[in-house]
Design an enzyme around this catalytic site. Sequence first.
Site, PDB file in Angstrom:
ATOM      1  CG  ASP A   1      -3.070   4.125   4.377  1.00 29.68           C
ATOM      2  OD1 ASP A   1      -4.111   3.946   5.020  1.00 29.68           O
ATOM      3  OD2 ASP A   1      -2.779   3.464   3.343  1.00 29.68           O
TER       4      ASP A   1
ATOM      5  CE  LYS B   1      -7.827  -3.311   4.278  1.00 24.06           C
ATOM      6  NZ  LYS B   1      -7.536  -4.645   3.767  1.00 24.06           N
TER       7      LYS B   1
ATOM      8  CD1 TRP C   1      -1.811  -2.314   1.991  1.00 25.10           C
ATOM      9  CD2 TRP C   1      -2.765  -1.608   0.101  1.00 25.10           C
ATOM     10  NE1 TRP C   1      -2.686  -3.284   1.583  1.00 25.10           N
ATOM     11  CE2 TRP C   1      -3.290  -2.886   0.433  1.00 25.10           C
ATOM     12  CE3 TRP C   1      -3.219  -0.962  -1.048  1.00 25.10           C
ATOM     13  CZ2 TRP C   1      -4.244  -3.530  -0.363  1.00 25.10           C
ATOM     14  CZ3 TRP C   1      -4.169  -1.599  -1.836  1.00 25.10           C
ATOM     15  CH2 TRP C   1      -4.667  -2.857  -1.494  1.00 25.10           C
TER      16      TRP C   1
END
Length: 355
Positions: A168, A192, A101
């Site tokens: 993030d 998530k 990511w």
Amino acid sequence: MKKHNFSAGPCILPQEVLKKAADAVINFNGLNLSLIEISHRSKEFVEVMENARSLVKELLNLPEGYSVLFLQGGASLEFLMTAYNLMKVDGKAGYIDTGAWSSKAIKEAKLFGDVEVFASSKDKTFNYIPKNYSVPSGLDYVHVTSNNTIYGTQFKEFPKTDSLLVCDMSSDIFSRQLDFTQFDLIYAGAQKNMGPAGTTLVIVKDEILGKTGRTIPAMLDYQSHIKSDSMFNTPAVFPVYVSMLTLQWLKDLGGIPAIEKLNEAKAAILYAEIDRNPLFNGFAEKEDRSLMNVTFTLANEDHKEAFDKLWNAVGISGIKGHRSVGGYRASIYNAMPIESVQVLVDVMQQLEKEI
């Protein structure tokens, strides 16, 4: 049979949240209308949005000067929006690369200026968090990914920098106590640890915006969304509502201090078994292990068929590891009950008895 949902995302949500959300789809607030068919401009939904944003600030203990947004496009769009809104014309940003990511975020940022990857754990398949690095000076911002779902690593300490700090937090937001004011911008996909896929939480310090020297398309400009109270375009009504319910559930539970204790207990049980049981190996370095995503492999792949049969038989779901790592990944997000973690541990012990 009860299912034990260890999926990395979309993730497990509290049962009471799912029940309330299901009711709202049929009849929202006694209106005899569905939540997903009322106007997002109605006072009923405006109240939902305001409550959701207020709960974020309360749970994270954010002072005045931060705006909370519920946007769309997932963290993947934030990879782009972060750079668009914070990197100056002919500017430079610094990134720590800890996996897939952050690597994608780096790729997007390179479209807007110079990017320096000043620390990386790629040399060991991202199984650790880099340390003992020097943060370059003169950066517009520094970007980190707090928790890495694929590899099961998590930052315990964040970079000290005079530049803006961007994080993030898609896979560990609301899971542990931090000084959230150390960050100038936080973003997190809801799916998530907060709600269903379809909305993205963005928390940004107001004073850092509007200083890039570039013209930003309105839809990609954080200031557009701030001025419109997260309703510059039609928001993702259902995901925002479910996120609000989840945040209220967390508050009622005792907030982040309470959930952190539960998360630490769940992780301790599972990591202890991985370290004790000779049939399994942990993937991430011990000091960098995630409280959210526990990654492990079999010491002998010949045992895979037997292990898979055992966990399937008890209703365990979603623990296959990511293709880039293999093995197994047990995602133990906020709503995962400790009883489900114990079921997995029991299966691991059962395999040991049968081998």
